[in-house]
Design a protein around this motif. Structure first.
Motif, PDB file in Angstrom:
ATOM      1  N   ARG A 143       0.785  -1.390  -0.160  1.00 46.58           N
ATOM      2  CA  ARG A 143      -0.080   0.038  -0.178  1.00 46.58           C
ATOM      3  C   ARG A 143       0.873   1.247  -0.034  1.00 46.58           C
ATOM      4  N   LYS A 144       1.929   1.271   0.677  1.00 37.39           N
ATOM      5  CA  LYS A 144       2.851   2.368   0.808  1.00 37.39           C
ATOM      6  C   LYS A 144       3.588   2.683  -0.650  1.00 37.39           C
ATOM      7  N   GLN A 145       3.604   1.523  -1.474  1.00 34.20           N
ATOM      8  CA  GLN A 145       4.436   1.845  -2.673  1.00 34.20           C
ATOM      9  C   GLN A 145       3.164   2.306  -3.799  1.00 34.20           C
ATOM     10  N   ALA A 146       1.863   2.044  -3.457  1.00 33.54           N
ATOM     11  CA  ALA A 146       0.884   2.251  -4.537  1.00 33.54           C
ATOM     12  C   ALA A 146       0.663   3.674  -4.576  1.00 33.54           C
ATOM     13  N   ALA A 190      -2.357 -17.237 -13.123  1.00 33.58           N
ATOM     14  CA  ALA A 190      -1.493 -17.324 -14.138  1.00 33.58           C
ATOM     15  C   ALA A 190      -0.855 -15.840 -14.282  1.00 33.58           C
ATOM     16  N   PRO A 191      -0.195 -15.396 -13.073  1.00 31.34           N
ATOM     17  CA  PRO A 191       0.327 -14.039 -13.294  1.00 31.34           C
ATOM     18  C   PRO A 191       1.373 -13.755 -14.137  1.00 31.34           C
ATOM     19  N   GLY A 192       1.612 -12.585 -14.391  1.00 31.80           N
ATOM     20  CA  GLY A 192       2.741 -12.352 -15.319  1.00 31.80           C
ATOM     21  C   GLY A 192       3.477 -10.902 -15.115  1.00 31.80           C
ATOM     22  N   VAL A 193       4.665 -11.058 -15.514  1.00 27.33           N
ATOM     23  CA  VAL A 193       5.409  -9.684 -15.358  1.00 27.33           C
ATOM     24  C   VAL A 193       5.984  -9.313 -16.932  1.00 27.33           C
ATOM     25  N   GLY A 194       6.081  -8.267 -17.082  1.00 30.32           N
ATOM     26  CA  GLY A 194       6.929  -7.753 -18.281  1.00 30.32           C
ATOM     27  C   GLY A 194       7.677  -6.320 -18.095  1.00 30.32           C
ATOM     28  N   GLY A 195       8.325  -6.185 -19.092  1.00 30.57           N
ATOM     29  CA  GLY A 195       9.262  -4.917 -18.867  1.00 30.57           C
ATOM     30  C   GLY A 195      10.544  -5.104 -18.183  1.00 30.57           C
ATOM     31  N   ASP A 248       7.408   3.781  -8.157  1.00 30.23           N
ATOM     32  CA  ASP A 248       8.451   3.698  -8.932  1.00 30.23           C
ATOM     33  C   ASP A 248       8.255   3.841 -10.507  1.00 30.23           C
ATOM     34  N   GLY A 249       6.900   4.007 -10.699  1.00 24.09           N
ATOM     35  CA  GLY A 249       6.466   3.901 -11.996  1.00 24.09           C
ATOM     36  C   GLY A 249       5.860   2.885 -12.640  1.00 24.09           C
ATOM     37  N   ALA A 250       6.042   1.383 -11.952  1.00 24.88           N
ATOM     38  CA  ALA A 250       5.634   0.318 -12.498  1.00 24.88           C
ATOM     39  C   ALA A 250       3.942   0.244 -12.289  1.00 24.88           C
ATOM     40  N   VAL A 251       3.508  -0.599 -13.014  1.00 27.23           N
ATOM     41  CA  VAL A 251       2.042  -0.651 -13.248  1.00 27.23           C
ATOM     42  C   VAL A 251       1.518  -2.193 -12.788  1.00 27.23           C
ATOM     43  N   VAL A 252       0.634  -1.978 -11.963  1.00 32.96           N
ATOM     44  CA  VAL A 252      -0.056  -3.550 -11.800  1.00 32.96           C
ATOM     45  C   VAL A 252      -1.567  -3.541 -12.473  1.00 32.96           C
ATOM     46  N   THR A 254       2.571  -9.809  -3.701  1.00 39.85           N
ATOM     47  CA  THR A 254       3.687  -9.484  -2.843  1.00 39.85           C
ATOM     48  C   THR A 254       4.996 -10.412  -3.401  1.00 39.85           C
ATOM     49  N   ALA A 255       4.509 -11.776  -3.776  1.00 40.67           N
ATOM     50  CA  ALA A 255       5.525 -12.572  -4.273  1.00 40.67           C
ATOM     51  C   ALA A 255       6.306 -12.128  -5.624  1.00 40.67           C
ATOM     52  N   LEU A 256       5.593 -11.557  -6.550  1.00 36.71           N
ATOM     53  CA  LEU A 256       6.061 -11.034  -7.660  1.00 36.71           C
ATOM     54  C   LEU A 256       6.993  -9.652  -7.738  1.00 36.71           C
ATOM     55  N   LEU A 257       6.714  -9.013  -6.574  1.00 37.73           N
ATOM     56  CA  LEU A 257       7.657  -7.808  -6.177  1.00 37.73           C
ATOM     57  C   LEU A 257       9.065  -7.855  -6.068  1.00 37.73           C
ATOM     58  N   ASN A 258       9.299  -9.172  -5.834  1.00 39.44           N
ATOM     59  CA  ASN A 258      10.629  -9.559  -5.725  1.00 39.44           C
ATOM     60  C   ASN A 258      11.355  -9.648  -6.981  1.00 39.44           C
ATOM     61  N   ARG A 259      10.704  -9.291  -8.077  1.00 38.11           N
ATOM     62  CA  ARG A 259      11.315  -9.363  -9.433  1.00 38.11           C
ATOM     63  C   ARG A 259      11.170  -7.859  -9.876  1.00 38.11           C
ATOM     64  N   LYS A 260      12.100  -7.434 -10.450  1.00 38.30           N
ATOM     65  CA  LYS A 260      12.147  -6.033 -10.983  1.00 38.30           C
ATOM     66  C   LYS A 260      11.492  -6.133 -12.236  1.00 38.30           C
ATOM     67  N   ALA A 261      10.405  -5.325 -12.407  1.00 40.12           N
ATOM     68  CA  ALA A 261       9.588  -5.194 -13.701  1.00 40.12           C
ATOM     69  C   ALA A 261       8.902  -4.010 -13.766  1.00 40.12           C
ATOM     70  N   ARG A 262       8.368  -3.726 -15.064  1.00 43.86           N
ATOM     71  CA  ARG A 262       7.738  -2.386 -15.010  1.00 43.86           C
ATOM     72  C   ARG A 262       6.081  -2.763 -15.222  1.00 43.86           C
ATOM     73  N   ILE A 263       5.800  -3.979 -15.495  1.00 47.74           N
ATOM     74  CA  ILE A 263       4.381  -4.349 -15.268  1.00 47.74           C
ATOM     75  C   ILE A 263       4.353  -5.642 -14.648  1.00 47.74           C
ATOM     76  N   TYR A 264       3.136  -5.704 -13.935  1.00 51.52           N
ATOM     77  CA  TYR A 264       2.780  -6.963 -13.175  1.00 51.52           C
ATOM     78  C   TYR A 264       1.352  -7.110 -13.313  1.00 51.52           C
ATOM     79  N   ASP A 265       1.026  -8.305 -13.801  1.00 50.64           N
ATOM     80  CA  ASP A 265      -0.146  -8.713 -13.976  1.00 50.64           C
ATOM     81  C   ASP A 265      -0.781  -9.708 -13.066  1.00 50.64           C
ATOM     82  N   VAL A 266      -1.829  -9.470 -12.152  1.00 54.01           N
ATOM     83  CA  VAL A 266      -2.323 -10.290 -11.255  1.00 54.01           C
ATOM     84  C   VAL A 266      -3.942 -10.559 -11.665  1.00 54.01           C
ATOM     85  N   SER A 267      -4.326 -10.016 -12.437  1.00 55.99           N
ATOM     86  CA  SER A 267      -5.690 -10.068 -13.085  1.00 55.99           C
ATOM     87  C   SER A 267      -6.446 -11.495 -12.927  1.00 55.99           C
ATOM     88  N   ALA A 268      -5.414 -12.329 -13.313  1.00 50.28           N
ATOM     89  CA  ALA A 268      -5.632 -13.745 -13.251  1.00 50.28           C
ATOM     90  C   ALA A 268      -4.704 -14.416 -12.318  1.00 50.28           C
TER      91      ALA A 268
END
Length: 260
Positions: free
Chosen positions: A198-201, A255-260, A218-222, A238-252
């Motif tokens: 929440r503090k990062q959002a 089957a989550p995803g990261v990009g950028g 940091d400019g990333a989009v979830v 929370t688990a995905l944020l351990n990986r640096k990315a520009r896009i995090y997709d948790v809509s499903a």
């Protein structure tokens, strides 16, 4: 023929093994009435002392549980009105709780007696999980129940700002998903975020009922999708944020995803 002496039955009952007699103490009817009247008088005096005299008046109102400077003990005491005066035994605790809970910043109040002179109040303050920008440019602080309890010129730190950026499709479906429901969805998402996330959002942006996004500091989009299964999506994010990315997709979330 000598007559056999007849013993008093009472004396027979009270005769001990040594053959001595002990007369039994008996109260007369008048004595019982006098003692009853004396007992009633003592009870009445005690009741008057507790409920009507000033001997056990409220002299201290102790407030605990305040989390910051926005709500003060003075404001809590003022909310009680005349509920903080008079004999402690006559304070209506339920009414006192309702009066304190009428303060917008108070989520719950507990009131109890601390004999002989203290009225104790424990306050649970509302906590902002999101801020909603008003048409005037101020920010309404909203708790997890969707209740706006304060409005200030700036959004509080560590709380995401809800932003409605509705797509044309969402506007066309306003009869099905009105603005109020979309706001509730965004607040549900904000309330379900772990504290660290929440503090990062910085923003919870709503484009439609099933297109909610978080803009991180940091400019990333979830990509969140709808507000459904928010708890599970929060765990996955929370688990995905351990990986640096520009896009995090948790809509499903299965089957989550990261990009950028």
């Amino acid at each position: 023929m000598a007559e056999t002496p007849v013993l008093d039955p009472v004396e027979e009952e009270d005769e001990d093994e040594a053959g001595e007699y002990h007369p039994r103490l008996r109260l007369s009817r008048r004595g019982i009435v006098v003692l009853s009247a004396l007992g009633a008088l003592l009870l009445g005096a005690a009741g008057w002392l507790v409920f009507f005299s000033s001997v056990l008046d409220v002299r201290v109102v102790a407030v605990q549980g305040l989390a910051g400077d926005h709500l003060t003990a003075h404001q809590v005491r003022e909310a009680l009105g005349d509920g903080e005066s008079g004999p402690l035994a006559r304070v209506d605790l339920a009414q006192a709780e309702r009066r304190v809970e009428a303060l917008p910043r108070v989520a719950k109040a507990e009131v109890w007696r601390g004999w002989p002179h203290t009225l104790r109040i424990k306050v649970t303050e509302r906590r902002a999980v999101a801020a909603v920008k008003t048409p005037e440019g101020a920010y309404g602080q909203v708790d997890s129940a969707g209740f706006t309890f304060a409005t200030e010129p700036t959004a509080p730190e560590g709380v995401p700002v809800v932003e409605l950026a509705l797509s044309q499709q969402a506007n066309d479906a306003s009869a099905v998903f009105p603005r109020e429901e979309l706001l509730r969805s965004a607040i549900t998402v904000a309330a379900g975020l772990p504290e660290a996330v929440r503090k990062q959002a910085g923003t919870v942006r709503v484009q439609s009922f099933d297109d909610i996004q978080l803009q991180l500091a940091d400019g990333a989009v979830v990509r969140w999708g709808s507000a459904e299964r928010t708890s599970r999506k929060a765990q996955v994010l929370t688990a995905l944020l351990n990986r640096k990315a520009r896009i995090y997709d948790v809509s499903a979330p299965e089957a989550p995803g990261v990009g950028g």
